[in-house]
Design a protein around this motif. Structure first.
Motif, short mmCIF file in Angstrom:
data_model
loop_
_atom_site.label_atom_id
_atom_site.label_comp_id
_atom_site.label_asym_id
_atom_site.label_seq_id
_atom_site.Cartn_x
_atom_site.Cartn_y
_atom_site.Cartn_z
N PHE A 93 32.94 50.69 34.72
CA PHE A 93 33.50 50.73 36.08
C PHE A 93 33.84 49.34 36.60
CE2 PHE A 93 30.66 54.38 35.62
CZ PHE A 93 31.58 55.39 35.76
N GLY A 94 33.37 48.29 35.89
CA GLY A 94 33.69 46.92 36.29
C GLY A 94 32.98 46.47 37.53
N LEU A 95 31.87 47.09 37.90
CA LEU A 95 31.18 46.73 39.13
C LEU A 95 30.10 45.66 38.93
CD1 LEU A 95 30.70 50.33 40.55
CD2 LEU A 95 32.47 48.69 41.14
N VAL A 96 29.45 45.65 37.77
CA VAL A 96 28.33 44.74 37.53
C VAL A 96 28.73 43.73 36.46
CG1 VAL A 96 25.91 44.62 36.83
CG2 VAL A 96 26.73 46.60 38.10
N PRO A 97 28.48 42.45 36.70
CA PRO A 97 28.79 41.46 35.65
C PRO A 97 27.82 41.63 34.48
CG PRO A 97 27.71 40.40 37.51
CD PRO A 97 27.97 41.82 37.91
N ASN A 98 28.23 41.13 33.30
CA ASN A 98 27.38 41.23 32.11
C ASN A 98 26.05 40.52 32.35
OD1 ASN A 98 29.33 42.64 30.84
ND2 ASN A 98 30.09 40.95 29.59
#
Length: 162
Positions: free
Chosen positions: A67-72
């Motif tokens: 979802f691209g919400l949390v950085p790695n």
């Protein structure tokens, strides 16, 4: 001639088969003890509570967030160990005398199939089923070859005295 030999051979086979059948029936009905057969049995492993080992593996989530919400996030780094302050005093209860409790065996009610454990607690013979209390001892589980009891808040498996 050939036919007579076949009839005699088949008659002999029938006689042998019926002899074996009658012998087995006789052995099953007779009061003689079973013949002793030497077998090797594997020793039973005791029923003990084993603590769950600490998980030492690390999760390496190197896939992208769908979802691209949390950085790695790097999960390979261990979290800092928690330190216990030195000024805490621990109240350790005195040791329990487990030798005062002996498991003698069990009996089974043929009607209700209930298993009753026979124990000696502080010199008294006590018969208990699962969940009963006697002399501050609670029978948690009866496994036939051992029992799991709770005594003064501690849980232990006890094997029968032989």
């Amino acid at each position: 001639m050939k036919n007579k030999k076949t009839i005699y051979l088949l008659g002999l086979l029938v006689f042998i088969v019926w002899g074996m059948i009658i012998y087995r029936i006789y052995v099953a009905v007779s009061d003689h003890p079973d013949p002793v057969i030497a077998t090797t049995t594997k020793a039973k492993e005791p029923y003990d509570d084993y603590a769950i080992p600490k998980d030492t593996s690390r999760l390496q989530a190197r896939y992208r967030d769908p979802f691209g919400l949390v950085p790695n996030k790097d999960t390979t780094k261990a979290s800092p160990a928690k330190t216990i302050p030195r000024n805490i005093s621990l109240n350790v209860p005195p040791g329990i005398n487990w030798t005062a409790i002996n498991y003698m065996g069990y009996i089974q009610n043929p009607g209700s199939k209930k298993i009753i454990a026979i124990m000696h607690i502080n010199g008294k013979e006590v018969m208990m089923t699962e969940g009963e209390n006697a002399e501050q001892v609670k029978l948690l589980r009866n496994l036939r070859d051992s029992i799991k009891i709770s005594y003064h808040g501690q849980i232990k498996f006890i094997k029968p005295n032989r």
